[in-house]
Motif scaffolding. Structure first.
Motif, mmCIF file in Angstrom:
data_model
loop_
_atom_site.group_PDB
_atom_site.id
_atom_site.type_symbol
_atom_site.label_atom_id
_atom_site.label_comp_id
_atom_site.label_asym_id
_atom_site.label_seq_id
_atom_site.Cartn_x
_atom_site.Cartn_y
_atom_site.Cartn_z
ATOM 1 N N PRO A 169 71.817 79.406 27.980
ATOM 2 C CA PRO A 169 70.525 79.029 27.698
ATOM 3 C C PRO A 169 69.836 78.335 28.906
ATOM 4 O O PRO A 169 70.652 77.715 29.730
ATOM 5 C CB PRO A 169 70.512 78.158 26.439
ATOM 6 N N PRO A 170 68.485 78.168 29.482
ATOM 7 C CA PRO A 170 68.020 77.503 30.486
ATOM 8 C C PRO A 170 68.115 76.161 30.472
ATOM 9 O O PRO A 170 68.079 75.641 29.270
ATOM 10 C CB PRO A 170 66.675 77.878 30.615
ATOM 11 N N GLY A 171 68.442 75.611 31.539
ATOM 12 C CA GLY A 171 68.588 74.172 31.165
ATOM 13 C C GLY A 171 67.067 73.207 31.353
ATOM 14 O O GLY A 171 66.970 71.967 30.898
ATOM 15 N N THR A 172 66.021 73.871 31.967
ATOM 16 C CA THR A 172 64.887 73.154 32.074
ATOM 17 C C THR A 172 63.537 74.487 31.844
ATOM 18 O O THR A 172 64.020 75.737 31.988
ATOM 19 C CB THR A 172 64.636 72.702 33.434
ATOM 20 N N LEU A 173 62.691 74.138 31.601
ATOM 21 C CA LEU A 173 61.197 75.001 31.474
ATOM 22 C C LEU A 173 61.133 75.882 32.845
ATOM 23 O O LEU A 173 60.823 76.939 32.726
ATOM 24 C CB LEU A 173 60.138 74.405 31.079
ATOM 25 N N LEU A 217 56.504 69.737 36.897
ATOM 26 C CA LEU A 217 58.111 70.147 36.447
ATOM 27 C C LEU A 217 58.862 70.322 37.834
ATOM 28 O O LEU A 217 59.772 70.083 38.129
ATOM 29 C CB LEU A 217 58.341 70.794 35.261
ATOM 30 N N ARG A 218 58.258 71.532 38.342
ATOM 31 C CA ARG A 218 58.991 72.092 39.384
ATOM 32 C C ARG A 218 58.789 71.142 40.578
ATOM 33 O O ARG A 218 59.958 71.113 41.684
ATOM 34 C CB ARG A 218 58.228 73.400 39.857
ATOM 35 N N ALA A 222 65.565 67.933 44.667
ATOM 36 C CA ALA A 222 66.594 68.716 43.991
ATOM 37 C C ALA A 222 66.179 69.003 42.498
ATOM 38 O O ALA A 222 65.477 68.362 42.129
ATOM 39 C CB ALA A 222 67.770 67.918 43.886
ATOM 40 N N ALA A 223 66.652 70.116 42.108
ATOM 41 C CA ALA A 223 66.151 70.559 40.561
ATOM 42 C C ALA A 223 66.625 69.307 39.809
ATOM 43 O O ALA A 223 67.499 68.848 39.800
ATOM 44 C CB ALA A 223 66.973 71.673 40.227
ATOM 45 N N PRO A 224 65.495 69.039 38.787
ATOM 46 C CA PRO A 224 65.803 67.849 37.960
ATOM 47 C C PRO A 224 66.939 68.269 36.877
ATOM 48 O O PRO A 224 67.117 69.420 36.426
ATOM 49 C CB PRO A 224 64.308 67.786 37.064
ATOM 50 N N GLY A 225 67.576 67.144 36.568
ATOM 51 C CA GLY A 225 68.823 67.588 35.581
ATOM 52 C C GLY A 225 68.159 67.400 34.006
ATOM 53 O O GLY A 225 66.938 66.928 34.081
ATOM 54 N N PRO A 230 46.768 54.887 21.381
ATOM 55 C CA PRO A 230 48.128 55.991 21.414
ATOM 56 C C PRO A 230 49.043 55.417 22.121
ATOM 57 O O PRO A 230 49.179 54.589 23.147
ATOM 58 C CB PRO A 230 47.079 56.994 22.264
ATOM 59 N N LYS A 231 50.294 55.990 21.716
ATOM 60 C CA LYS A 231 51.502 55.361 22.326
ATOM 61 C C LYS A 231 52.020 56.676 23.155
ATOM 62 O O LYS A 231 52.116 57.914 22.802
ATOM 63 C CB LYS A 231 52.575 55.130 21.234
ATOM 64 N N GLY A 232 52.675 56.625 24.439
ATOM 65 C CA GLY A 232 53.207 57.470 25.227
ATOM 66 C C GLY A 232 54.725 57.648 24.525
ATOM 67 O O GLY A 232 55.510 56.653 24.310
ATOM 68 N N VAL A 233 55.018 58.970 24.484
ATOM 69 C CA VAL A 233 56.432 59.416 24.088
ATOM 70 C C VAL A 233 56.885 60.174 25.189
ATOM 71 O O VAL A 233 56.495 61.374 25.367
ATOM 72 C CB VAL A 233 56.199 60.380 22.657
ATOM 73 N N VAL A 234 57.991 59.915 25.688
ATOM 74 C CA VAL A 234 58.867 60.501 26.660
ATOM 75 C C VAL A 234 59.624 61.391 26.297
ATOM 76 O O VAL A 234 60.510 61.460 25.169
ATOM 77 C CB VAL A 234 59.525 59.383 27.724
ATOM 78 N N ALA A 235 59.622 62.674 26.850
ATOM 79 C CA ALA A 235 60.571 63.732 26.624
ATOM 80 C C ALA A 235 61.334 64.221 27.690
ATOM 81 O O ALA A 235 60.779 64.429 28.812
ATOM 82 C CB ALA A 235 59.857 65.154 25.926
ATOM 83 N N ALA A 236 62.685 64.292 27.668
ATOM 84 C CA ALA A 236 63.368 64.728 28.863
ATOM 85 C C ALA A 236 63.135 66.298 28.925
ATOM 86 O O ALA A 236 62.911 67.093 27.829
ATOM 87 C CB ALA A 236 64.816 64.382 28.454
ATOM 88 N N HIS A 237 63.808 66.994 29.994
ATOM 89 C CA HIS A 237 63.816 68.352 30.277
ATOM 90 C C HIS A 237 64.551 69.089 29.169
ATOM 91 O O HIS A 237 64.148 70.130 28.589
ATOM 92 C CB HIS A 237 64.405 68.796 31.578
ATOM 93 N N ALA A 238 65.714 68.570 28.709
ATOM 94 C CA ALA A 238 66.607 69.288 27.697
ATOM 95 C C ALA A 238 65.828 69.077 26.492
ATOM 96 O O ALA A 238 66.127 69.846 25.553
ATOM 97 C CB ALA A 238 67.975 68.284 27.598
ATOM 98 N N ASN A 239 65.011 68.145 26.155
ATOM 99 C CA ASN A 239 64.341 67.939 24.863
ATOM 100 C C ASN A 239 63.230 69.143 24.805
ATOM 101 O O ASN A 239 63.149 69.809 23.762
ATOM 102 C CB ASN A 239 63.696 66.655 24.674
ATOM 103 N N LEU A 240 62.794 69.513 25.845
ATOM 104 C CA LEU A 240 61.359 70.568 25.891
ATOM 105 C C LEU A 240 61.968 71.901 25.727
ATOM 106 O O LEU A 240 61.233 72.624 25.389
ATOM 107 C CB LEU A 240 60.550 70.285 27.020
ATOM 108 N N VAL A 241 63.229 72.133 26.413
ATOM 109 C CA VAL A 241 63.620 73.619 26.586
ATOM 110 C C VAL A 241 64.432 73.709 25.388
ATOM 111 O O VAL A 241 64.950 75.010 25.250
ATOM 112 C CB VAL A 241 64.398 73.555 28.057
#
Length: 536
Positions: free
Chosen positions: A19-23, A94-95, A168-171, A188-199
């Motif tokens: 599977p892809p690691g990032t979007l 993201l890129r 470098a490509a983000p982890g 409103p509250k800011g909710v942080v998502a990592a690359h692994a979460n989105l993909v």
């Protein structure tokens, strides 16, 4: 530009690719395999996978030229008529190694100021020149205009930053997105998502792409909403092409269903209510415009029972699906298949593995018992920006803020939002149950209930009702026939005496945010009686 023949990359059956690691990795794969294929349709605009790759790469370079460093936050300020440009901007951030902060162009100046200050953003990308009201001084702006991105400095005389080398490509664990909650009850509250979460759940395996039953899927969700972000990921990952309506009206939305042969329709309850109340629905059905629909998905809020039933009839034989999740919990969600024979439940989860019903201490309650609902994330969980309210997140589990139960047949029952339960005298009243009863009235188009102060009971239930028909009072429309006493008489057969709402106020429309959620704090102000007029 990358160009490949349609269908390239499918290949013979074999081991599933990793599977892809990032979007951005997923976009690169889709551009190489399906460069000519259309990913997103937004009105007259079309965005193919190869164009998406090329344009996001160009904008990523412009962001680096403007001084973006790895981890910097970038606000993406777009409207629903600019979804293709927004998709380009999101992948560009993201890129470039940044963190995307989606924000609807309908956000108030105060809300905009809050997001910029809270996220610490110093860059903004929009669909055209000009900045949203509320942007603080010193913010640098870029435009994604569908052609070549260009930089416009907010402050006269500001000098460009020195270009930095490509990062470098983000982890997978690096932050990728900050999404703000709807703010229906507070800031409103800011909710942080990592690359692994989105993909999570995305694939390079062409045999396993979601929505394979559909040639296209349709939505009208705004930028900056969790539902909208889900559709953006679907556009990258699904077999079907994403069609997003530039502006939601029932007639336009239904025309898009017919024009694009839509197989999957995604709505929030407010949109479903508008569709069902529009004469355009019957016209579309008579003309065969709904024949391609196989799935109608609802998200963002509880779908009233009567609305779910009416949807199942209007779009028969399509399956009605409720998606239970939240901005904090995603990508964790429970997919609920609605059963018209069991309308009191939003549906039966395909799996209960990642759903927990607990007591106040987080311990599982006995089967069939009512408790707090928790969802478990299958990947890197989200977190609030700055670590606020850490009690929401527990070892991969997210407290949903809802009360519910799972019955002996495995059907989920939502009781209410925990904060919305009304404590009236010695009783606890579910506003969700009151709203379901109100929606069952044939002359009620929309309704919501809240608790309001009472001098003796502490709180009582009050309701706002939108009557069928929009004729002003005195013109002979349905609203003239509907009275508070008539509604209460109807509810006597559905609710207990302590659940009957009083007062009942008739409105032209409920106060909702752009994502379709009822603003209950605003509704509470409307419905709170003058204490000088209250009687024990």
């Amino acid at each position: 530009m990358i160009r490949r023949r349609p269908g390239a990359g499918r290949g013979p059956a074999g081991p599933a690719p990793a599977p892809p690691g990032t979007l951005p990795e997923l976009l690169a794969h889709r551009a190489a395999a399906h460069g000519e294929r259309t990913a997103i349709v937004n009105g007259q605009a079309r965005l193919g996978f190869a164009d998406w790759q090329d344009r996001s790469g160009a904008l990523a370079g412009a962001l680096r030229q403007a001084g973006l460093a790895a981890g910097d936050r970038v606000v993406l300020w777009f409207g629903t008529e600019s979804w293709t440009q927004y998709a380009v901007a999101f992948l560009a951030v993201l890129r470039a190694g940044g963190v995307a902060v989606p924000l609807s162009d309908r956000t108030s100046p105060a809300g905009t100021r809050h997001v910029f200050a809270d996220a610490g953003a110093r860059l903004v990308v929009s669909a055209g020149p000009g900045l949203p009201a509320g942007v603080p001084p010193g913010v640098r702006a870029l435009v994604e205009d569908g052609a070549s991105p260009h930089q416009a400095l907010v402050e006269d005389g500001a000098s460009p930053h020195q270009a930095l080398p490509d990062p470098a490509a983000p982890g997978p664990s690096a932050p990728a997105q900050i999404l703000y909650t709807s703010g229906t009850t507070g800031a409103p509250k800011g909710v942080v998502a990592a690359h692994a979460n989105l993909v999570h759940g995305c694939t390079r395996d062409e045999r396993r792409r979601p929505l394979r039953h559909s040639r296209t899927f349709l939505h009208a969700f705004p930028v900056g909403s969790n539902a909208g972000q889900t559709m953006l990921v679907n556009a990258l990952n699904a077999e079907a092409t994403c069609v997003t309506a530039p502006q939601f009206t029932p007639a336009r939305f239904l025309r898009a269903v017919a024009e694009h042969g839509v197989g999957s329709v995604f709505v929030v309850p407010a949109m479903a209510i508008e569709l069902l109340g529009s004469p355009a629905l019957a016209s579309a059905a008579d003309a065969g415009g709904l024949d391609t629909v196989r799935l109608v998905g609802s998200t963002a809020a509880a779908l009233p029972q009567q609305v779910a039933l009416d949807l199942s009839r209007a779009f028969a034989p399509a399956q009605i699906v409720n998606y239970y999740t939240s901005t904090e919990a995603a990508p964790a969600q429970v997919t609920l298949l609605f059963d018209a024979a069991r309308p009191q439940s939003p549906g039966r989860p395909a799996s209960l593995t990642d759903l927990r019903v607990t007591d106040g201490a987080g311990r599982p309650v006995p089967p069939g018992g009512t408790g707090e609902l928790w969802l478990r994330s299958p990947t890197a969980p989200r977190a609030y920006l700055g670590g606020a309210d850490v009690e929401v997140f527990h070892g991969g589990w997210t407290r949903m803020g809802d009360l519910g139960r799972v019955d002996e047949d495995g059907f989920l029952h939502l009781v209410d939002r925990e904060r919305d339960v009304v404590k009236s005298g010695g009783h606890k009243v579910s506003t969700l149950q009151v709203e379901n009863a109100l929606h069952a009235h044939p002359d009620v188009v929309d309704a919501a209930a809240v608790g309001v102060p009472h001098p003796v009971l502490g709180s009582v239930v009050a309701a706002a009702v939108v009557p069928r028909g929009t004729d002003p009072v005195g013109s002979g429309g349905d609203r003239d026939r509907l009275t508070a006493s008539a509604v209460r008489a109807f509810l006597l057969g559905l609710l207990s005496p302590h659940e009957l709402p009083s007062p009942i106020v008739f409105l032209d429309a409920l106060p909702r945010n752009e994502g379709g959620k009822v603003l209950k704090r605003d509704l509470r102000r409307i419905l709170t009686p003058d204490p000088r007029e209250a009687t024990p």
